[in-house]
Design a protein around this motif. Structure first.
Motif, PDB file in Angstrom:
ATOM      1  N   LEU A 209       0.820  -1.212   0.000  1.00 59.45           N
ATOM      2  CA  LEU A 209       0.000   0.000   0.000  1.00 59.45           C
ATOM      3  C   LEU A 209       0.855   1.263   0.000  1.00 59.45           C
ATOM      4  N   PRO A 210       0.402   2.295  -0.719  1.00 60.07           N
ATOM      5  CA  PRO A 210       1.037   3.607  -0.593  1.00 60.07           C
ATOM      6  C   PRO A 210       0.615   4.256   0.722  1.00 60.07           C
ATOM      7  N   GLN A 211       1.352   5.264   1.140  1.00 60.57           N
ATOM      8  CA  GLN A 211       1.081   5.880   2.436  1.00 60.57           C
ATOM      9  C   GLN A 211      -0.324   6.486   2.499  1.00 60.57           C
ATOM     10  N   PHE A 212      -0.802   7.067   1.390  1.00 62.83           N
ATOM     11  CA  PHE A 212      -2.123   7.696   1.463  1.00 62.83           C
ATOM     12  C   PHE A 212      -3.213   6.665   1.726  1.00 62.83           C
ATOM     13  N   TRP A 213      -3.021   5.426   1.218  1.00 60.40           N
ATOM     14  CA  TRP A 213      -3.999   4.369   1.478  1.00 60.40           C
ATOM     15  C   TRP A 213      -3.927   3.938   2.938  1.00 60.40           C
ATOM     16  N   ILE A 214      -2.728   3.843   3.461  1.00 59.46           N
ATOM     17  CA  ILE A 214      -2.551   3.481   4.870  1.00 59.46           C
ATOM     18  C   ILE A 214      -3.241   4.513   5.758  1.00 59.46           C
ATOM     19  N   ASP A 215      -3.073   5.786   5.406  1.00 62.99           N
ATOM     20  CA  ASP A 215      -3.700   6.858   6.188  1.00 62.99           C
ATOM     21  C   ASP A 215      -5.223   6.785   6.106  1.00 62.99           C
ATOM     22  N   LEU A 216      -5.756   6.513   4.908  1.00 68.65           N
ATOM     23  CA  LEU A 216      -7.207   6.415   4.751  1.00 68.65           C
ATOM     24  C   LEU A 216      -7.781   5.271   5.574  1.00 68.65           C
ATOM     25  N   ILE A 217      -7.130   4.118   5.520  1.00 68.24           N
ATOM     26  CA  ILE A 217      -7.614   2.968   6.285  1.00 68.24           C
ATOM     27  C   ILE A 217      -7.585   3.285   7.774  1.00 68.24           C
ATOM     28  N   GLY A 218      -6.555   3.999   8.206  1.00 67.13           N
ATOM     29  CA  GLY A 218      -6.480   4.400   9.602  1.00 67.13           C
ATOM     30  C   GLY A 218      -7.631   5.298  10.017  1.00 67.13           C
ATOM     31  N   LYS A 219      -8.157   6.087   9.067  1.00 69.04           N
ATOM     32  CA  LYS A 219      -9.294   6.966   9.354  1.00 69.04           C
ATOM     33  C   LYS A 219     -10.634   6.287   9.098  1.00 69.04           C
ATOM     34  N   GLY A 220     -10.603   5.039   8.613  1.00 70.46           N
ATOM     35  CA  GLY A 220     -11.850   4.354   8.293  1.00 70.46           C
ATOM     36  C   GLY A 220     -12.467   4.838   7.002  1.00 70.46           C
ATOM     37  N   GLU A 221     -11.642   5.243   6.041  1.00 70.88           N
ATOM     38  CA  GLU A 221     -12.154   5.764   4.779  1.00 70.88           C
ATOM     39  C   GLU A 221     -11.618   4.954   3.606  1.00 70.88           C
ATOM     40  N   GLY A 222     -12.267   5.140   2.448  1.00 68.24           N
ATOM     41  CA  GLY A 222     -11.842   4.509   1.213  1.00 68.24           C
ATOM     42  C   GLY A 222     -11.564   5.569   0.169  1.00 68.24           C
ATOM     43  N   ILE A 223     -11.443   5.136  -1.091  1.00 66.95           N
ATOM     44  CA  ILE A 223     -11.062   6.081  -2.137  1.00 66.95           C
ATOM     45  C   ILE A 223     -11.724   5.707  -3.452  1.00 66.95           C
ATOM     46  N   VAL A 224     -12.075   6.740  -4.225  1.00 65.43           N
ATOM     47  CA  VAL A 224     -12.471   6.578  -5.620  1.00 65.43           C
ATOM     48  C   VAL A 224     -11.295   7.091  -6.440  1.00 65.43           C
ATOM     49  N   VAL A 263       4.927  -2.825   2.395  1.00 65.99           N
ATOM     50  CA  VAL A 263       4.272  -4.088   2.708  1.00 65.99           C
ATOM     51  C   VAL A 263       3.610  -3.934   4.076  1.00 65.99           C
ATOM     52  N   CYS A 264       2.339  -4.296   4.136  1.00 62.67           N
ATOM     53  CA  CYS A 264       1.581  -4.131   5.379  1.00 62.67           C
ATOM     54  C   CYS A 264       0.962  -5.452   5.812  1.00 62.67           C
ATOM     55  N   GLU A 265       0.977  -5.691   7.102  1.00 59.03           N
ATOM     56  CA  GLU A 265       0.148  -6.753   7.660  1.00 59.03           C
ATOM     57  C   GLU A 265      -1.301  -6.284   7.655  1.00 59.03           C
ATOM     58  N   VAL A 266      -2.213  -7.210   7.403  1.00 58.10           N
ATOM     59  CA  VAL A 266      -3.643  -6.905   7.435  1.00 58.10           C
ATOM     60  C   VAL A 266      -4.270  -7.727   8.558  1.00 58.10           C
ATOM     61  N   TRP A 267      -4.884  -7.036   9.501  1.00 58.17           N
ATOM     62  CA  TRP A 267      -5.465  -7.664  10.686  1.00 58.17           C
ATOM     63  C   TRP A 267      -6.972  -7.449  10.722  1.00 58.17           C
ATOM     64  N   LEU A 355     -13.841  -3.509  10.652  1.00 60.48           N
ATOM     65  CA  LEU A 355     -13.096  -4.662  11.165  1.00 60.48           C
ATOM     66  C   LEU A 355     -11.596  -4.668  10.897  1.00 60.48           C
ATOM     67  N   PHE A 356     -11.107  -3.840   9.991  1.00 62.77           N
ATOM     68  CA  PHE A 356      -9.738  -4.026   9.509  1.00 62.77           C
ATOM     69  C   PHE A 356      -8.770  -2.952   9.978  1.00 62.77           C
ATOM     70  N   ASP A 357      -7.545  -3.398  10.238  1.00 65.47           N
ATOM     71  CA  ASP A 357      -6.417  -2.508  10.504  1.00 65.47           C
ATOM     72  C   ASP A 357      -5.230  -2.972   9.669  1.00 65.47           C
ATOM     73  N   VAL A 358      -4.359  -2.040   9.335  1.00 69.65           N
ATOM     74  CA  VAL A 358      -3.121  -2.400   8.651  1.00 69.65           C
ATOM     75  C   VAL A 358      -1.936  -1.933   9.479  1.00 69.65           C
ATOM     76  N   VAL A 359      -0.854  -2.700   9.401  1.00 69.81           N
ATOM     77  CA  VAL A 359       0.377  -2.372  10.116  1.00 69.81           C
ATOM     78  C   VAL A 359       1.511  -2.350   9.097  1.00 69.81           C
ATOM     79  N   PRO A 360       2.031  -1.164   8.748  1.00 71.33           N
ATOM     80  CA  PRO A 360       3.161  -1.099   7.815  1.00 71.33           C
ATOM     81  C   PRO A 360       4.398  -1.751   8.429  1.00 71.33           C
ATOM     82  N   LEU A 361       5.148  -2.456   7.611  1.00 65.47           N
ATOM     83  CA  LEU A 361       6.319  -3.177   8.084  1.00 65.47           C
ATOM     84  C   LEU A 361       7.606  -2.505   7.613  1.00 65.47           C
TER      85      LEU A 361
END
Length: 407
Positions: A209-224, A263-267, A355-361
């Motif tokens: 994932l790119p950083q902007f996607w990681i940030d969006l997931i952290g906020k509970g948001e998606g993207i078009v 690379v991110c873990e998906v939990w 339900l989902f969180d990501v952890v950048p490695l």
């Protein structure tokens, strides 16, 4: 029964038939300077242009009852429209009436029953951001009805439940109930856990994932995102193998000139809740499903593709919100033997934010996970464990490809 806190309605082809706009109204002889002053009431359901009888709008038959029901259930009404003629829409809503259950069912103008009057030519995500701020309610408390599929961006970006009013039939009672049921299904999956709170949190896959996607997931948001291919809709795509996550790092470098993928873990925050989520394994080809070509399609075409896919999957007994699984064809350089297909998981925003969180490695952590836990849950071995629905058309595709390792 549970009910949304705010129900949003579009105007043209949702509340009323036809388009209301100054481009066409108020052009006859003797027309008033202010476009809204050219609107007059013909009867309970019909408004027309005073100077041009060919210009009219007609309230859809169930709208007044729907207004009444929303208020009766303690919810607020929002008008969320991109019609650029706010004064005209407000005038029309002042001439249409509904019974107000909060005032002895007294007949009242619809505009007086509206709490959030959000008529502005902008992305419909923006009014919901404002309503979220004003009301203090989570996006999971909102439901929107609209006749344009492009506006399902409110579900994709922030998780508002979206119900499409198809084929210019407007919002009618059964469709209203369908939207409420979709909202109730989505509401059942909401988890209010912090990433470290649940005892049954599980690592289930990896993603590049790119950083902007990681940030969006952290906020509970998606993207078009029109520049990156999303074949099964705008969503969060997950692999069951860390080497595939590595492969897709750099994917955004190709499409977005963003070389900072990680690379991110998906939990999943709660494994028991995860097992109860609706899931389906679709065929990569066939079954009436058309892969989305968002790079070359309009927003309406991509929105319609996503809505049509939901309808097809509903025919297989799986309702939104769901998680989608599919096989993906081999591509050059992939870390799997040619022509072997690999498994992907597609998580849409309402499930992602619930339900989902990501952890950048770090690079060292990637090396450690590659050695110790490269494939925590092979998706094709979780069909029974995760209660994944496999329609006949998918089983037939497995058989045709000689793929037998599904259980």
């Amino acid at each position: 029964m549970a009910f949304p806190r705010v129900v949003g309605l579009d105007t043209d082809w949702t509340i009323w038939q036809n388009y209301l706009g100054m481009e066409y109204w108020g052009k006859g002889s003797g027309a008033a300077a202010a476009s809204e002053d050219n609107i007059e009431r013909v009867d309970r359901l019909v408004l027309k242009d005073k100077t041009n009888k060919d210009m009219w709008i007609k309230e859809f038959a169930d709208i007044a009852n729907i207004f009444n029901d929303i208020l009766k259930n303690g919810a607020k009404i929002a008008i969320v429209s991109r019609n650029p003629n706010k004064e005209m829409c407000d005038r029309a809503l002042s001439l249409f009436n509904a019974n107000n259950p909060n005032d002895g069912d007294k007949e009242s103008s619809m505009i007086s029953l509206v709490t959030y009057d959000e008529i502005k030519d902008e992305s419909k995500v923006e009014p919901w951001r404002r309503i979220h701020g004003w009301s203090g309610e989570d996006y999971s408390e909102f439901l929107m009805f609209d006749d344009e599929a492009a506006h399902n961006s409110v579900r994709i970006e922030v998780g508002v439940t979206f119900q499409l009013a198809r084929d210019q039939k407007g919002l009618y009672w059964d469709l209203y109930q369908e939207g409420l049921n979709a909202w109730r299904r989505a509401k059942t999956i909401i988890m209010h856990n912090t990433p470290t709170a649940p005892k049954n949190r599980k690592l289930i896959g990896y993603s590049g994932l790119p950083q902007f996607w990681i940030d969006l997931i952290g906020k509970g948001e998606g993207i078009v995102e029109p520049k990156t291919p999303y074949r099964w809709g705008f969503a969060f795509y997950i692999a069951d193998y860390i080497e595939l996550a590595k492969y897709f790092c750099g994917w955004n470098g190709i499409w977005l000139n963003d070389t900072g993928d990680k690379v991110c873990e998906v939990w999943v925050r709660d494994y028991e809740a995860w097992q109860s989520i609706n899931k389906i394994w679709i065929p990569e080809n066939g079954g009436g499903l058309i892969q989305m070509n968002n790079i070359h399609w309009s927003y309406e075409e991509t929105g319609r593709n996503q809505e049509d896919r939901d309808k097809i999957i509903e025919g297989w007994g799986v309702y939104t919100p769901y998680v989608l699984f599919s096989r993906h064809h081999w591509m050059n350089g992939m870390p799997v033997p040619e022509p072997q297909r690999w498994s992907e998981m597609v998580v849409y925003t309402q499930v992602q934010r619930a339900l989902f969180d990501v952890v950048p490695l770090t690079d060292d952590q990637v090396k450690a996970n590659t050695a110790s836990n490269p494939r925590p849950y092979p998706f094709n071995h979780q069909i029974k464990e995760w209660n994944i629905t496999v329609p006949d058309v998918t089983s037939q595709e497995f058989a045709a490809r000689g793929e037998t390792d599904y259980f």
